[in-house]
Design a protein around this motif. Structure first.
Motif, PDB file in Angstrom:
ATOM      1  N   GLY A 216       2.764  -0.175   6.139  1.00  0.00           N
ATOM      2  CA  GLY A 216       3.420  -0.941   5.082  1.00  0.00           C
ATOM      3  C   GLY A 216       2.718  -2.239   4.742  1.00  0.00           C
ATOM      4  O   GLY A 216       3.370  -3.284   4.562  1.00  0.00           O
TER       5      GLY A 216
ATOM      6  N   LYS B 129      -8.635   2.825   2.991  1.00  0.00           N
ATOM      7  CA  LYS B 129      -7.781   3.448   1.974  1.00  0.00           C
ATOM      8  C   LYS B 129      -7.083   2.373   1.136  1.00  0.00           C
ATOM      9  O   LYS B 129      -7.058   2.446  -0.086  1.00  0.00           O
ATOM     10  CB  LYS B 129      -6.727   4.345   2.643  1.00  0.00           C
ATOM     11  CG  LYS B 129      -7.286   5.568   3.328  1.00  0.00           C
ATOM     12  CD  LYS B 129      -6.178   6.493   3.799  1.00  0.00           C
ATOM     13  CE  LYS B 129      -5.430   5.986   5.000  1.00  0.00           C
ATOM     14  NZ  LYS B 129      -6.113   6.147   6.286  1.00  0.00           N
ATOM     15  N   GLY B 130      -6.513   1.398   1.834  1.00  0.00           N
ATOM     16  CA  GLY B 130      -5.793   0.346   1.118  1.00  0.00           C
ATOM     17  C   GLY B 130      -6.712  -0.466   0.217  1.00  0.00           C
ATOM     18  O   GLY B 130      -6.334  -0.858  -0.892  1.00  0.00           O
TER      19      GLY B 130
ATOM     20  N   CYS C  26       0.863  -1.178   0.000  1.00  0.00           N
ATOM     21  CA  CYS C  26       0.000   0.000   0.000  1.00  0.00           C
ATOM     22  C   CYS C  26       0.905   1.235   0.000  1.00  0.00           C
ATOM     23  O   CYS C  26       1.929   1.262   0.679  1.00  0.00           O
ATOM     24  CB  CYS C  26      -0.888  -0.015   1.238  1.00  0.00           C
ATOM     25  SG  CYS C  26      -1.858   1.504   1.434  1.00  0.00           S
TER      26      CYS C  26
ATOM     27  N   CYS D 250      -7.057  -1.463   5.349  1.00  0.00           N
ATOM     28  CA  CYS D 250      -8.055  -0.484   5.790  1.00  0.00           C
ATOM     29  C   CYS D 250      -8.792   0.064   4.565  1.00  0.00           C
ATOM     30  O   CYS D 250      -8.526  -0.342   3.427  1.00  0.00           O
ATOM     31  CB  CYS D 250      -7.384   0.637   6.585  1.00  0.00           C
ATOM     32  SG  CYS D 250      -6.477   1.804   5.572  1.00  0.00           S
TER      33      CYS D 250
ATOM     34  N   CYS E   3       0.136   4.709   4.369  1.00  0.00           N
ATOM     35  CA  CYS E   3       0.866   4.977   5.620  1.00  0.00           C
ATOM     36  C   CYS E   3       2.024   4.011   5.864  1.00  0.00           C
ATOM     37  O   CYS E   3       2.219   3.031   5.140  1.00  0.00           O
ATOM     38  CB  CYS E   3      -0.090   4.979   6.801  1.00  0.00           C
ATOM     39  SG  CYS E   3      -0.500   3.358   7.444  1.00  0.00           S
TER      40      CYS E   3
ATOM     41  N   HIS F 297      -3.198   4.879  11.331  1.00  0.00           N
ATOM     42  CA  HIS F 297      -2.533   3.585  11.118  1.00  0.00           C
ATOM     43  C   HIS F 297      -3.544   2.482  11.441  1.00  0.00           C
ATOM     44  O   HIS F 297      -3.382   1.734  12.423  1.00  0.00           O
ATOM     45  CB  HIS F 297      -1.301   3.450  12.024  1.00  0.00           C
ATOM     46  CG  HIS F 297      -0.249   4.492  11.796  1.00  0.00           C
ATOM     47  ND1 HIS F 297      -0.185   5.669  12.507  1.00  0.00           N
ATOM     48  CD2 HIS F 297       0.778   4.542  10.913  1.00  0.00           C
ATOM     49  CE1 HIS F 297       0.841   6.392  12.070  1.00  0.00           C
ATOM     50  NE2 HIS F 297       1.439   5.727  11.104  1.00  0.00           N
ATOM     51  N   PRO F 298      -4.606   2.375  10.641  1.00  0.00           N
ATOM     52  CA  PRO F 298      -5.734   1.520  11.046  1.00  0.00           C
ATOM     53  C   PRO F 298      -5.382   0.043  11.269  1.00  0.00           C
ATOM     54  O   PRO F 298      -5.970  -0.593  12.149  1.00  0.00           O
ATOM     55  CB  PRO F 298      -6.724   1.665   9.883  1.00  0.00           C
ATOM     56  CG  PRO F 298      -6.379   2.967   9.242  1.00  0.00           C
ATOM     57  CD  PRO F 298      -4.894   3.113   9.396  1.00  0.00           C
ATOM     58  N   ILE F 299      -4.430  -0.470  10.510  1.00  0.00           N
ATOM     59  CA  ILE F 299      -4.122  -1.899  10.706  1.00  0.00           C
ATOM     60  C   ILE F 299      -3.341  -2.098  12.008  1.00  0.00           C
ATOM     61  O   ILE F 299      -3.494  -3.126  12.680  1.00  0.00           O
ATOM     62  CB  ILE F 299      -3.380  -2.457   9.471  1.00  0.00           C
ATOM     63  CG1 ILE F 299      -4.312  -2.357   8.233  1.00  0.00           C
ATOM     64  CG2 ILE F 299      -2.924  -3.897   9.681  1.00  0.00           C
ATOM     65  CD1 ILE F 299      -5.674  -3.038   8.361  1.00  0.00           C
TER      66      ILE F 299
HETATM   67 FE1  SF4 Z   1      -2.426   1.224   3.644  1.00  0.00          FE
HETATM   68 FE2  SF4 Z   1      -4.255   1.221   5.560  1.00  0.00          FE
HETATM   69 FE3  SF4 Z   1      -2.240  -0.530   5.647  1.00  0.00          FE
HETATM   70 FE4  SF4 Z   1      -1.789   2.062   6.102  1.00  0.00          FE
HETATM   71  S1  SF4 Z   1      -3.030   0.669   7.378  1.00  0.00           S
HETATM   72  S2  SF4 Z   1      -0.556   0.718   4.793  1.00  0.00           S
HETATM   73  S3  SF4 Z   1      -3.246   3.032   4.710  1.00  0.00           S
HETATM   74  S4  SF4 Z   1      -3.861  -0.451   4.104  1.00  0.00           S
END
Ligand code: SF4
Length: 906
Positions: free
Chosen positions: A15, A46-47, A9, A44, A12, A178-180
């Motif tokens: 990674g 966005k990803g 991704c 997340c 953020c 940093h959702p993950i």
């Molecule tokens: Fe992408 Fe979301 Fe993972 Fe950050 S937490 S790298 S934005 S998928």
């Protein structure tokens, strides 16, 4: 034929690994890589929508040269473009010296791109004027680690989140940024109900919602809090004296300082309870493995380095470092800020964590590059770099993969500098950034899905990223552009460019970078592209002969300092650079939303990513609103000596009185001002040179713009919506308040909002109708009340509402937006779109979206549950809670209300 290619991704620093699905030469989908250690298949919002942001109509496809800034560029060949740039840079270097040129690059670049930019400036031209937007993001973390631990190396891994007994989150909001990582924290809590979570944040953030203890400190009082916690650790006998004696220096002077930081004194400075400070310190010191997670709230401060040192002190004092579940873990903002740090991509650093100020380090790099010397004069850091552009000290600036006309603080000064620059080159993927109008030369670079190289995430894990599709048009990889330019410039400077830049592919650059790390703390001589492809992403250090990377650093208590011991730094509380006063009494904080990324140049092309918030809102405490005669939804002017922004206000009880909060994503592409960074403070930390982006003192006053305007235009697809967005955003400048954005999912809307001091006249309305494709009178319903200056229009096609213009009164815009996006307004009810009451017809049910990833609403979930559904069937039928998981607690709560037994089992 469909294929999948491994990548990461591009948002953020978590990674996350992704698998990019392609068909022919097109990216058609994305999913989390189940084999990537960072995310194990999760993504997340966005990803999960990366592929939808891959086909921007504003994509730069050919080099373009401008005769005049702000005018459309003329297409030129790569030879013409790079020869022109080389001529300008060479002339400046000859006439004014190497320090008359500069490069401002990005944490979004691959490590290989970063490496060649650094070598171009420091190795070929002889200037250290190469800095990066990581200066705005991570440079205080770099300086904090180096001052205390001796090297810029986050010692922890994501695995430590799972093993921690107490997690101290300070100046970070992983729930949205940093959702993950936040999912990992939630997993840790689910596995260990005794886990204590402490959050220090001036705002009751989304992350603070799950905290056992929220320390809502006054902005900029982090050092006082950390010193206060150290005071308690000492006074309650919770210091690991043996560890301190054997593995550290400098404890006694700091212990003397923190004697004054009693809980009562600190409570006064921080504006929190003394008992809470004691509680935080006791949990930190007593419960076992203690892990700290921190980010921009500590870094983006005029004393960011000492903020970082303060939190690291707590770990050194208790020996909570180098152990499972313990350590000071700085979360990286950008996807490859770490990679940039590794190759010395800042104006004071050199390759492989070497220091520019160290003569031995300079000699080592010069030997590696085969040049007589590396210049010893420090280069300009980001803020000083653009100040030098303004004064004319720097004549030519090359900007790559970043958007300083949005992201730097004190935007009026930055834009004046860009306007004053003799020559600006912009190497970018898209032409619709705020910086693009200032460029003399635009060079098309490859973007996500097209690039190749390596990136390093927050836990020091290097991933090999593969191109999934060919470069579009004539776009080139960033490293290719740099190498080609460097060779042309070398000819003009009588240097051997072919020898300095012999690279034929990204791998040959990686191999040279790898050699530069030999014997250093980040030694990766055991890695290669082949090994990364065979064994998957690996953490550094990974020296030659190793069978794996290091999950955790400093387990032996030996630090990369001259004597192997870590350092305590004698830090003291200092006020914020901008101190609120009678004229500017409000502390304005900036932050992020879960579904947008930085300046929205990518996420701002995906309609569903606006569904959470499609307008920038200034969050305020109810008392501060009332005091200024404001209510939620009103417009206010936010101002200080640097700038002024008109914005809509919203009541947020999670903020204390005297504090306001605004997202940093909106800039001039989406509103009629540079956004919150027009007001942000450009004072910098003395060690890291990182500016105090997080906090500014402002005044907020009601602004009377009593004539609202809202235009909702439904489009056939994302491409049509983006074309309209591009055509309409030029109208933003016509209004004292205006925003534009997207909304919806299948049939996206373009949403334009404005407000004026006087009613709009007929010609202005007609012009807007024309821009938004609402000029046609056939099939239109019109409501006009000239005495009240109300002019509304609804346009339908084949019984479907496709556009609404509400001028003079816009009460219905909320439900209309939802009804148009869902296509749920039946033909007979379209006239109600213009009803004076502004109320929705009964058939349109107000709803809240519970799962933003799947766009599943509370109404849809309720219908499924009423029909006998459970969590499993909800996930199967609506897909809710199956993406990032942020909504699962809410869904489980709803399931529990319908079927308590099922919920308990879940
Ligand atoms: Fe992408 Fe979301 Fe993972 Fe950050 S937490 S790298 S934005 S998928």
């Amino acid at each position: 034929m469909k294929t999948e290619v491994k990548s990461t991704c591009c948002y953020c620093g978590v990674g996350c690994g992704v698998l990019i699905e392609t068909e022919g030469e097109r990216i058609i989908g994305v999913r989390g890589d189940p084999d990537h250690p960072a995310n194990r298949g999760r993504l997340c919002t966005k990803g999960a929508t990366l592929h939808l942001a891959a086909n921007s109509p504003s994509r730069l496809l050919y080099p373009e040269q401008r005769a005049w800034r702000g005018q459309p560029g003329q297409r030129v060949s790569w030879d013409e473009a790079l020869d022109a740039a080389a001529d300008r840079f060479a002339a400046s270097i000859r006439e004014h010296g190497p320090n008359s040129v500069a490069f401002y690059i990005s944490g979004q670049l691959m490590t290989e791109d970063y490496y060649v930019f650094n070598k171009l400036a420091k190795g070929l031209i002889g200037t250290n004027n190469v800095d990066t937007n990581s200066r705005l993001c991570m440079s205080s973390a770099v300086a904090g680690y180096k001052q205390t631990l001796g090297a810029d190396a986050p010692p922890c891994s994501y695995e430590d989140i799972r093993q921690a007994e107490v997690i101290f989150i300070a100046g970070a909001n992983p729930a949205v940024a940093h959702p993950i990582v936040f999912r990992m924290i939630e997993d840790a809590r689910a596995a260990n109900p005794d886990l204590k979570i402490i959050v220090a944040d001036p705002r009751r953030s989304e992350t603070a919602e799950i905290a056992d203890l929220h320390l809502a400190i006054k902005p900029g009082t982090d050092i006082a809090l950390f010193n206060g916690m150290l005071h308690v650790l000492i006074s309650e006998g919770l210091v690991d004296s043996d560890y301190v004696a054997r593995h550290t220096h400098g404890f006694a002077p700091l212990a003397e300082i923190v004697q004054r930081y009693t809980p009562e004194a600190v409570a006064e400075v921080c504006g929190i309870g003394a008992g809470d400070i004691v509680q935080a310190a006791q949990w930190f010191g007593q419960r076992g493995a203690a892990l700290s997670l921190y980010c921009q709230g500590l870094n983006q401060s005029a004393h960011g380095t000492h903020n970082n040192a303060g939190i690291i002190h707590l770990h050194l004092a208790t020996g909570q470092i180098g152990k499972p579940g313990a350590g000071p873990f700085s979360l990286t903002g950008q996807p490859n800020a770490m990679g940039g740090r590794e190759v010395g991509g800042l104006s004071n650093l050199l390759s492989a964590h070497r220091d520019l100020a160290n003569p031995r380090h300079r000699a080592e790099v010069a030997a590696l590059w085969g040049i007589p010397s590396v210049p010893d004069k420090p280069g300009k850091s980001a803020i000083d770099l653009f100040r030098a552009v303004q004064t004319g000290e720097i004549k030519a600036v090359w900007i790559a993969c970043t958007n300083p006309a949005h992201s730097l603080p004190n935007q009026p000064a930055v834009r004046a500098a860009l306007q004053a620059a003799d020559y600006v080159v912009l190497q970018e993927t898209c032409a619709n950034t705020d910086t693009a109008p200032f460029a003399d030369l635009l060079l098309p670079a490859t973007g996500w899905g097209e690039k190749q190289g390596t990136v390093t995430n927050s836990e020091r894990r290097i991933t090999h990223v593969h191109s999934a599709v060919p470069s579009p048009g004539e776009a080139r990889h960033d490293w290719e552009i740099v190498v080609d330019f460097a060779r042309r410039l070398a000819i003009r400077l009588n240097r051997d460019g072919e020898r300095l830049f012999p690279y034929t592919d990204a791998e040959s650059i990686f191999n040279e970078h790898r050699e530069s790390t030999r014997g250093r703390d980040l030694d990766i001589t055991g890695l290669s592209y082949a090994r990364l492809d065979r064994d998957g992403p690996q953490q550094w250090p990974y020296p030659a002969g190793a069978s794996g990377g290091a999950e955790r650093l400093y387990a032996d208590g030996v630090f990369p300092t001259s004597d192997g011991k870590a350092r305590f730094v004698p830090i003291q509380h200092a006020p914020t650079a901008d101190v609120p006063d009678a004229e500017h009494p409000i502390s304005l904080l900036s932050g992020r939303l879960r579904d947008q990324w930085h300046g929205m140049s990518r996420t701002g092309t995906v309609p569903r990513l606006f569904n959470l918030e499609d307008e920038p809102l200034l969050a305020m405490h109810p008392c501060d609103l009332r005091h200024r005669g404001l209510s939620s939804g009103d417009l206010a002017r936010v101002a200080n000596a640097r700038g002024s922004v008109v914005v809509r206000v919203a009541e947020r009880p999670g903020l204390k009185k005297g504090r306001a909060w605004m997202p940093m994503h909106w800039g001039s592409q989406f509103m009629n001002s540079p956004g919150v960074n027009a007001l942000a403070c450009d004072a910098t930390d003395p060690y890291s040179k990182q500016p105090e982006l997080k906090h500014a003192a402002v005044q907020i006053a009601r602004v009377d713009l009593p004539w609202p305007l809202a235009i909702l235009r439904r489009c056939a697809d994302q491409a049509e919506a983006l074309a309209l967005l591009d055509a309409a955003r030029v109208r933003l400048a016509d209004y004292p308040y205006a925003t534009i954005g997207l909304y919806g999912r299948q049939s996206p809307l373009v949403v334009f909002r404005a407000a004026t001091a006087e009613p709009l006249d007929d010609s202005a309305i007609a012009e807007l109708d024309s821009v938004f494709g609402l000029a046609d009178e056939a099939g239109a319903i019109i409501y006009a009340d000239r005495t009240r200056h109300i002019a509304k229009k609804a346009v339908a096609e084949a019984g479907r509402l496709v556009g609404v213009r509400l001028c003079g009164e816009s009460l219905a815009q909320g439900w209309l937006k939802q009804a148009m996006a869902e296509d749920e307004l039946d033909a007979g009810l379209i006239r109600l779109a213009l009803a004076p009451s502004g109320k929705p017809p009964r058939s349109v049910v107000a709803r809240n979206i519970v799962c933003k990833c799947a766009d599943a609403s509370d109404v849809q979930i309720g219908q499924q549950l009423a029909a006998g559904g459970n969590l499993k069937t909800l996930q199967e039928k609506l897909k809710c809670g199956t993406y990032c998981g942020a909504c699962l607690p809410e869904i489980k709560r709803m399931v529990a209300e319908y079927a308590p037994t099922e919920a308990a089992a879940a």
